[in-house]
Design a protein around this motif. Structure first.
Motif, PDB file in Angstrom:
ATOM      1  N   SER A 194       7.530  17.333   9.805  1.00 57.66           N
ATOM      2  CA  SER A 194       6.545  16.350  10.204  1.00 57.66           C
ATOM      3  C   SER A 194       6.924  16.073  11.627  1.00 57.66           C
ATOM      4  O   SER A 194       7.551  16.880  12.217  1.00 57.66           O
ATOM      5  N   GLU A 205      -0.961   5.055   2.459  1.00 55.83           N
ATOM      6  CA  GLU A 205      -1.539   6.090   1.621  1.00 55.83           C
ATOM      7  C   GLU A 205      -2.324   5.510   0.457  1.00 55.83           C
ATOM      8  O   GLU A 205      -3.354   6.007   0.066  1.00 55.83           O
ATOM      9  N   LEU A 248       0.637   8.958  -3.389  1.00 55.14           N
ATOM     10  CA  LEU A 248       0.290  10.048  -2.482  1.00 55.14           C
ATOM     11  C   LEU A 248      -1.210  10.163  -2.261  1.00 55.14           C
ATOM     12  O   LEU A 248      -1.653  10.713  -1.254  1.00 55.14           O
ATOM     13  N   HIS A 288     -11.231  16.613  -0.424  1.00 54.35           N
ATOM     14  CA  HIS A 288      -9.895  17.187  -0.284  1.00 54.35           C
ATOM     15  C   HIS A 288      -9.843  18.677  -0.632  1.00 54.35           C
ATOM     16  O   HIS A 288      -9.572  19.501   0.240  1.00 54.35           O
ATOM     17  N   GLY A 335       3.576  18.475   7.789  1.00 54.69           N
ATOM     18  CA  GLY A 335       3.236  17.167   7.260  1.00 54.69           C
ATOM     19  C   GLY A 335       2.396  17.290   6.009  1.00 54.69           C
ATOM     20  O   GLY A 335       1.355  16.646   5.867  1.00 54.69           O
ATOM     21  N   SER A 336       2.855  18.099   5.062  1.00 60.17           N
ATOM     22  CA  SER A 336       2.032  18.511   3.929  1.00 60.17           C
ATOM     23  C   SER A 336       1.617  17.370   3.015  1.00 60.17           C
ATOM     24  O   SER A 336       0.575  17.432   2.368  1.00 60.17           O
ATOM     25  N   GLY A 337       2.425  16.303   2.929  1.00 60.98           N
ATOM     26  CA  GLY A 337       2.054  15.157   2.105  1.00 60.98           C
ATOM     27  C   GLY A 337       1.925  15.514   0.639  1.00 60.98           C
ATOM     28  O   GLY A 337       2.883  15.898  -0.019  1.00 60.98           O
ATOM     29  N   ALA A 338       0.711  15.428   0.106  1.00 60.86           N
ATOM     30  CA  ALA A 338       0.463  15.776  -1.297  1.00 60.86           C
ATOM     31  C   ALA A 338       0.127  17.256  -1.472  1.00 60.86           C
ATOM     32  O   ALA A 338      -0.236  17.690  -2.562  1.00 60.86           O
ATOM     33  N   GLU A 398       7.570  18.956   4.938  1.00 53.98           N
ATOM     34  CA  GLU A 398       7.377  17.516   4.707  1.00 53.98           C
ATOM     35  C   GLU A 398       8.733  16.812   4.739  1.00 53.98           C
ATOM     36  O   GLU A 398       9.670  17.253   4.084  1.00 53.98           O
ATOM     37  N   ARG A 452       7.684  12.631  -1.375  1.00 56.53           N
ATOM     38  CA  ARG A 452       6.599  13.608  -1.283  1.00 56.53           C
ATOM     39  C   ARG A 452       7.089  15.012  -1.635  1.00 56.53           C
ATOM     40  O   ARG A 452       6.406  15.757  -2.330  1.00 56.53           O
ATOM     41  N   THR A 453       8.267  15.390  -1.112  1.00 57.14           N
ATOM     42  CA  THR A 453       8.768  16.728  -1.424  1.00 57.14           C
ATOM     43  C   THR A 453       9.067  16.856  -2.914  1.00 57.14           C
ATOM     44  O   THR A 453       8.881  17.926  -3.490  1.00 57.14           O
ATOM     45  N   VAL A 488      -2.451  14.552  10.672  1.00 54.12           N
ATOM     46  CA  VAL A 488      -1.034  14.342  10.979  1.00 54.12           C
ATOM     47  C   VAL A 488      -0.847  13.526  12.255  1.00 54.12           C
ATOM     48  O   VAL A 488      -0.104  12.545  12.276  1.00 54.12           O
TER      49      VAL A 488
END
Length: 285
Positions: free
Chosen positions: A12, A35, A85, A98, A119-122, A142, A147-148, A194
């Motif tokens: 990120s 979020e 998330l 999405h 910054g993959s998030g979900a 991430e 989140r990971t 991001v």
């Protein structure tokens, strides 16, 4: 592939958590941040049902992996909401806002490419692309442990461990290598919601191979961001940013993507070497 195999320590932007173990800890209200807030009612798998009017687009974008996409949608609408998330109000809109929005970007990615999702998030768009395109090798970058942890569980539950890796840490750490790990790079770097284009290019272009590209999912601000930040992108080694519309004729509205090719390899500035006198000793300034 084990939990440790698919958890590294990198991405990120600045301000992410430092590299380290990605052990699961209970999410707190402060973790959820912007979020989501605590849902008023318990999330339901029914929230992830594919609306009939979107079924043709979903079939076009996911093909015979539509069932896998549906399983991911259910995880987002249930565990993703509970763990902060995905906002509870987003659950009924998972498909159009999405999944389909992200899957449309696959048309800009060459066959067999390596994709790094910053910054993959979900898992948006990285996991969606891995589902839609089994030919891709995807790394989800991430920095936050909660989140990971979610990403690792989803990768395992969907049976994607052969093609998807979860890399915990910041983008700059992934590009430069840290904790004894080799730097990583890819043919395509993706990012969604991001950062503004100048910061995003600074974090993402170093992850792309020369001739590779950044695909930044943007909204109506895309053209204005290009105009404002084109000079910064050029200094970072990027070519002229271009707006691409993905999914035209399949989804409405199509997905807006800013595409930047990495034309030059630009490294960090190095301090000038001190002049040396005869005998090899540095001269005193």
């Amino acid at each position: 592939m084990t939990h440790d195999d698919i958890t590294a320590d990198a991405v990120s932007g600045p301000g992410g958590t430092p590299p380290g173990p990605s052990a699961v800890r209970p999410a707190t209200s402060s973790d959820a941040g912007a979020e989501s807030s605590e849902p008023d009612t318990a999330p339901s798998p029914a929230d992830a049902a594919l609306p009939p009017e979107l079924a043709p687009a979903a079939l076009t974008l996911f093909g015979d992996r539509l069932d896998l996409a549906a399983a991911y949608a259910e995880l987002l609408a249930t565990d993703g909401v509970v763990r902060g998330l995905i906002g509870p109000r987003e659950a009924p809109r998972i498909w159009d806002r999405h999944l389909l929005n992200c899957a449309a970007v696959a048309e800009r990615i060459p066959s067999g490419a390596t994709v790094l999702d910053v910054g993959s998030g979900a898992g948006l768009p990285g996991l969606v692309l891995a589902i839609a395109r089994p030919d891709l090798t995807v790394t989800l970058i991430e920095p936050l442990a909660r989140r990971t942890s979610f990403l690792i569980e989803v990768v395992e539950r969907l049976g994607l461990a052969r093609s998807v890796r979860v890399f915990r840490g910041r983008a700059d750490e992934a590009a430069s290598g840290s904790s004894g790990r080799e730097p990583i790079s890819g043919d395509v770097v993706t990012a969604r919601a991001v950062a503004p284009l100048d910061r995003l290019a600074g974090w993402s272009l170093p992850l792309a191979v020369r001739g590779g590209r950044l695909l930044a999912l943007k909204g109506s601000s895309a053209a204005a961001e290009i105009e404002e930040h084109a000079e910064v992108v050029a200094r970072l080694g990027g070519g002229e940013p271009a707006v691409q519309l993905c999914g035209v004729g399949v989804i409405d509205p199509p997905t807006t993507v800013v595409e930047i090719v990495r034309e030059r390899m630009v490294g960090p500035a190095r301090p000038a070497a001190k002049k040396r006198a005869r005998g090899g000793r540095p001269r005193r300034g």
